[in-house]
Design a protein around this motif. Structure first.
Motif, PDB file in Angstrom:
ATOM      1  N   GLN A   1       0.506  -1.174   0.527  1.00  7.99           N
ATOM      2  CA  GLN A   1      -0.344  -0.240  -0.305  1.00  7.99           C
ATOM      3  C   GLN A   1       0.939   1.023   0.088  1.00  7.99           C
ATOM      4  O   GLN A   1       0.648   2.027  -0.731  1.00  7.99           O
ATOM      5  N   GLN A   2       1.989   1.213   0.952  1.00  9.75           N
ATOM      6  CA  GLN A   2       2.729   2.441   0.495  1.00  9.75           C
ATOM      7  C   GLN A   2       4.684   1.797   0.963  1.00  9.75           C
ATOM      8  O   GLN A   2       4.431   1.215   1.723  1.00  9.75           O
ATOM      9  N   THR A   3       5.326   3.282   0.920  1.00 11.57           N
ATOM     10  CA  THR A   3       6.338   2.412   0.560  1.00 11.57           C
ATOM     11  C   THR A   3       7.254   3.107   2.160  1.00 11.57           C
ATOM     12  O   THR A   3       6.575   4.568   2.974  1.00 11.57           O
ATOM     13  N   ILE A   4       7.853   2.050   2.759  1.00 11.01           N
ATOM     14  CA  ILE A   4       8.425   1.604   4.340  1.00 11.01           C
ATOM     15  C   ILE A   4       9.644   2.800   4.114  1.00 11.01           C
ATOM     16  O   ILE A   4      10.246   1.825   3.205  1.00 11.01           O
ATOM     17  N   ALA A   5      10.053   3.187   4.945  1.00 10.97           N
ATOM     18  CA  ALA A   5      11.496   3.958   4.547  1.00 10.97           C
ATOM     19  C   ALA A   5      12.147   3.378   6.646  1.00 10.97           C
ATOM     20  O   ALA A   5      11.119   2.767   6.982  1.00 10.97           O
ATOM     21  N   GLY A   6      12.510   3.684   6.329  1.00  8.25           N
ATOM     22  CA  GLY A   6      14.227   2.597   7.629  1.00  8.25           C
ATOM     23  C   GLY A   6      15.394   3.468   7.447  1.00  8.25           C
ATOM     24  O   GLY A   6      15.385   3.250   6.879  1.00  8.25           O
ATOM     25  N   GLN A   7      15.537   4.117   9.047  1.00  7.74           N
ATOM     26  CA  GLN A   7      16.990   4.622   8.712  1.00  7.74           C
ATOM     27  C   GLN A   7      17.684   4.025   9.867  1.00  7.74           C
ATOM     28  O   GLN A   7      16.855   3.995  11.339  1.00  7.74           O
ATOM     29  N   ALA A   8      18.804   2.961  10.247  1.00  9.97           N
ATOM     30  CA  ALA A   8      19.794   2.879  11.613  1.00  9.97           C
ATOM     31  C   ALA A   8      20.552   4.123  11.986  1.00  9.97           C
ATOM     32  O   ALA A   8      20.819   5.304  10.896  1.00  9.97           O
ATOM     33  N   ILE A   9      20.513   4.263  13.903  1.00  8.12           N
ATOM     34  CA  ILE A   9      21.198   5.271  14.208  1.00  8.12           C
ATOM     35  C   ILE A   9      21.599   5.144  15.092  1.00  8.12           C
ATOM     36  O   ILE A   9      21.542   4.079  15.439  1.00  8.12           O
ATOM     37  N   ILE A  10      23.396   5.365  15.393  1.00  5.41           N
ATOM     38  CA  ILE A  10      23.670   5.733  16.738  1.00  5.41           C
ATOM     39  C   ILE A  10      23.895   6.469  17.549  1.00  5.41           C
ATOM     40  O   ILE A  10      23.786   7.702  16.538  1.00  5.41           O
ATOM     41  N   LYS A  11      23.742   6.293  18.893  1.00  4.35           N
ATOM     42  CA  LYS A  11      24.422   7.097  19.721  1.00  4.35           C
ATOM     43  C   LYS A  11      25.671   6.824  20.690  1.00  4.35           C
ATOM     44  O   LYS A  11      26.047   6.167  21.331  1.00  4.35           O
ATOM     45  N   GLU A  12      27.280   7.907  20.993  1.00  5.78           N
ATOM     46  CA  GLU A  12      27.675   7.202  22.220  1.00  5.78           C
ATOM     47  C   GLU A  12      27.220   7.776  23.334  1.00  5.78           C
ATOM     48  O   GLU A  12      27.303   9.237  23.474  1.00  5.78           O
ATOM     49  N   VAL A  13      26.390   7.156  24.678  1.00  2.94           N
ATOM     50  CA  VAL A  13      26.735   7.871  26.096  1.00  2.94           C
ATOM     51  C   VAL A  13      27.369   7.281  26.953  1.00  2.94           C
ATOM     52  O   VAL A  13      27.961   6.196  26.887  1.00  2.94           O
ATOM     53  N   ASP A  14      27.511   8.070  28.367  1.00  2.00           N
ATOM     54  CA  ASP A  14      27.821   7.995  29.233  1.00  2.00           C
ATOM     55  C   ASP A  14      26.994   6.769  30.020  1.00  2.00           C
ATOM     56  O   ASP A  14      25.762   6.922  29.644  1.00  2.00           O
ATOM     57  N   GLY A  15      26.997   5.555  30.795  1.00  2.00           N
ATOM     58  CA  GLY A  15      26.939   4.792  31.791  1.00  2.00           C
ATOM     59  C   GLY A  15      26.938   3.285  31.868  1.00  2.00           C
ATOM     60  O   GLY A  15      27.475   2.614  30.372  1.00  2.00           O
ATOM     61  N   GLU A  16      25.792   2.485  31.942  1.00  2.00           N
ATOM     62  CA  GLU A  16      26.052   0.970  31.657  1.00  2.00           C
ATOM     63  C   GLU A  16      24.097   0.575  30.752  1.00  2.00           C
ATOM     64  O   GLU A  16      23.697   1.655  31.456  1.00  2.00           O
ATOM     65  N   PHE A  17      24.562  -0.374  29.927  1.00  5.51           N
ATOM     66  CA  PHE A  17      23.332  -0.752  28.931  1.00  5.51           C
ATOM     67  C   PHE A  17      22.347  -1.108  30.042  1.00  5.51           C
ATOM     68  O   PHE A  17      23.080  -1.886  31.478  1.00  5.51           O
ATOM     69  N   SER A  18      21.601  -0.974  29.915  1.00  4.99           N
ATOM     70  CA  SER A  18      20.380  -2.124  30.531  1.00  4.99           C
ATOM     71  C   SER A  18      19.210  -2.379  29.610  1.00  4.99           C
ATOM     72  O   SER A  18      18.840  -1.596  28.566  1.00  4.99           O
ATOM     73  N   GLN A  19      18.317  -3.332  29.426  1.00  5.25           N
ATOM     74  CA  GLN A  19      17.578  -3.640  28.802  1.00  5.25           C
ATOM     75  C   GLN A  19      16.331  -2.617  28.649  1.00  5.25           C
ATOM     76  O   GLN A  19      15.678  -3.071  28.351  1.00  5.25           O
ATOM     77  N   ASP A  20      16.373  -1.922  30.267  1.00  5.75           N
ATOM     78  CA  ASP A  20      15.022  -1.162  30.725  1.00  5.75           C
ATOM     79  C   ASP A  20      15.149  -0.003  30.041  1.00  5.75           C
ATOM     80  O   ASP A  20      14.290   0.863  30.022  1.00  5.75           O
ATOM     81  N   MET A  21      15.951   0.167  29.199  1.00  4.38           N
ATOM     82  CA  MET A  21      16.434   1.628  28.623  1.00  4.38           C
ATOM     83  C   MET A  21      15.401   2.319  27.765  1.00  4.38           C
ATOM     84  O   MET A  21      14.517   1.536  26.799  1.00  4.38           O
ATOM     85  N   ASP A  22      15.257   2.972  27.652  1.00  2.00           N
ATOM     86  CA  ASP A  22      13.686   4.249  26.678  1.00  2.00           C
ATOM     87  C   ASP A  22      15.035   4.443  25.586  1.00  2.00           C
ATOM     88  O   ASP A  22      15.172   5.873  26.014  1.00  2.00           O
ATOM     89  N   LEU A  23      15.131   3.992  24.673  1.00  2.00           N
ATOM     90  CA  LEU A  23      16.083   4.190  23.830  1.00  2.00           C
ATOM     91  C   LEU A  23      15.633   5.694  23.468  1.00  2.00           C
ATOM     92  O   LEU A  23      16.381   6.477  23.053  1.00  2.00           O
ATOM     93  N   SER A  24      14.372   6.213  22.832  1.00  2.00           N
ATOM     94  CA  SER A  24      13.257   6.733  22.308  1.00  2.00           C
ATOM     95  C   SER A  24      13.783   8.458  22.860  1.00  2.00           C
ATOM     96  O   SER A  24      13.445   9.822  22.525  1.00  2.00           O
ATOM     97  N   SER A  25      14.439   8.720  24.102  1.00  2.00           N
ATOM     98  CA  SER A  25      14.185   9.099  26.050  1.00  2.00           C
ATOM     99  C   SER A  25      15.636   9.674  25.755  1.00  2.00           C
ATOM    100  O   SER A  25      15.837  10.844  26.082  1.00  2.00           O
ATOM    101  N   LEU A  26      16.997   9.027  24.686  1.00  2.00           N
ATOM    102  CA  LEU A  26      18.023   9.389  25.151  1.00  2.00           C
ATOM    103  C   LEU A  26      18.533  10.306  23.984  1.00  2.00           C
ATOM    104  O   LEU A  26      18.024  10.195  22.647  1.00  2.00           O
TER     105      LEU A  26
END
Length: 65
Positions: A40-65
């Protein structure tokens, strides 16, 4: 730590605004964009990365960083 997100959505103004907002929050494009068609429509995708301080957690909300 390095963070990774893959933004997807219809190839429209809103998708471009989401990518632009992420870039202005310090995210960096990772590779080129992708396009697919769902019948029905064209779907776009884009990978993005970011370096931040801290330690990884499965509970992180990446959209708020």
């Amino acid at each position: 730590m390095k963070l990774y997100r893959y933004l997807t959505g219809p190839d429209d103004k809103n998708f471009c605004l989401r990518v632009t907002a992420a870039l202005n929050q310090g995210w960096i494009l990772y590779g080129g964009p992708t396009l697919s068609f769902n019948g029905q429509q064209t779907i776009a995708g884009q990978a993005i990365i970011k370096e931040v301080d801290g330690e990884f957690s499965q509970d992180m909300d990446l959209s708020s960083l």
